[in-house]
Scaffold this active site. Structure first.
Site, PDB file in Angstrom:
ATOM      1  N   VAL A  46       2.188 -76.589 -45.728  1.00 49.49           N
ATOM      2  CA  VAL A  46       1.647 -76.981 -44.708  1.00 49.49           C
ATOM      3  C   VAL A  46       2.114 -76.795 -43.274  1.00 49.49           C
ATOM      4  CG1 VAL A  46       3.790 -79.537 -43.110  1.00 49.49           C
ATOM      5  CG2 VAL A  46       2.980 -79.514 -45.535  1.00 49.49           C
ATOM      6  N   CYS A  47       2.906 -75.979 -43.275  1.00 50.17           N
ATOM      7  CA  CYS A  47       2.807 -75.309 -42.131  1.00 50.17           C
ATOM      8  C   CYS A  47       2.170 -73.959 -41.358  1.00 50.17           C
ATOM      9  CB  CYS A  47       4.191 -73.852 -42.819  1.00 50.17           C
ATOM     10  SG  CYS A  47       4.948 -74.308 -42.451  1.00 50.17           S
TER      11      CYS A  47
END
Length: 187
Positions: A46-47
């Site tokens: 997700v980062c």
């Protein structure tokens, strides 16, 4: 405990920015608007989607006088390696702070106890170093840079227009409110 309306605490860190390692301290942050964008770790899932989204809005944030500091507990060396390895991360031109000792992450209260990783958290800091907005989400919930940009514009508007507030979903140029006794129960 909320950090809203509190001053950021002292820190110093090495960052990766535009191909170089640079030193950053809390003193460097003051005098302009700043976003501290915490994320758990480099080389994850997700980062990079979030960091890439902020990178896509960085030029507009710069025009608003806002500097961006992404922060994870990785080192600045790992940030460089990720920048070199990922097409998404390669477009980042803002500061990628290495916080391997956890000072900044702990200062903002977003260190995951026993894990050594930052929560997914965003802080908007005004030019005096005072936290004006914050958001913390669970591991799997990515943030939206469009909404972050809206919050920056609202915070800057409120700072420039004492006595006015921005209602829900406020967008630049829309009507604001002037809280008063006359408004009580009328909204």
């Amino acid at each position: 405990m909320s950090l809203i309306n509190t001053e950021i605490k002292p820190f110093q860190a090495t960052a990766f920015k535009q191909g170089e390692f640079v030193q950053v301290t809390d003193a460097d942050v003051k005098g302009k608007w700043a976003i501290f964008f915490f994320y758990p770790a480099d080389f994850t899932f997700v980062c990079p989607t979030e960091l890439g989204d902020v990178a896509d809005h960085y030029e507009e944030l710069q025009k608003l006088g806002v500097e961006v500091y992404s922060v994870s507990t990785d080192t600045h060396f790992v940030h460089k390696a990720w920048h070199d390895a990922s097409e998404t991360i390669a477009k980042i031109n803002y500061y990628m702070l290495g916080d391997q000792n956890g000072t900044i992450t702990n200062n903002f209260g977003v260190m995951r106890e026993g894990q050594g990783l930052a929560d997914r958290a965003t802080f908007l800091v005004d030019p005096e170093g005072i936290i004006q907005a914050m958001e913390v989400t669970a591991e799997g919930i990515g943030r939206d840079a469009d909404d972050l940009l809206r919050k920056v514009k609202a915070a800057q508007y409120v700072a420039a227009h004492p006595g006015e507030v921005c209602p829900a979903k406020w967008k630049e140029g829309e009507a604001t409110l002037a809280p008063s006794l006359d408004l009580v129960g009328k909204i």
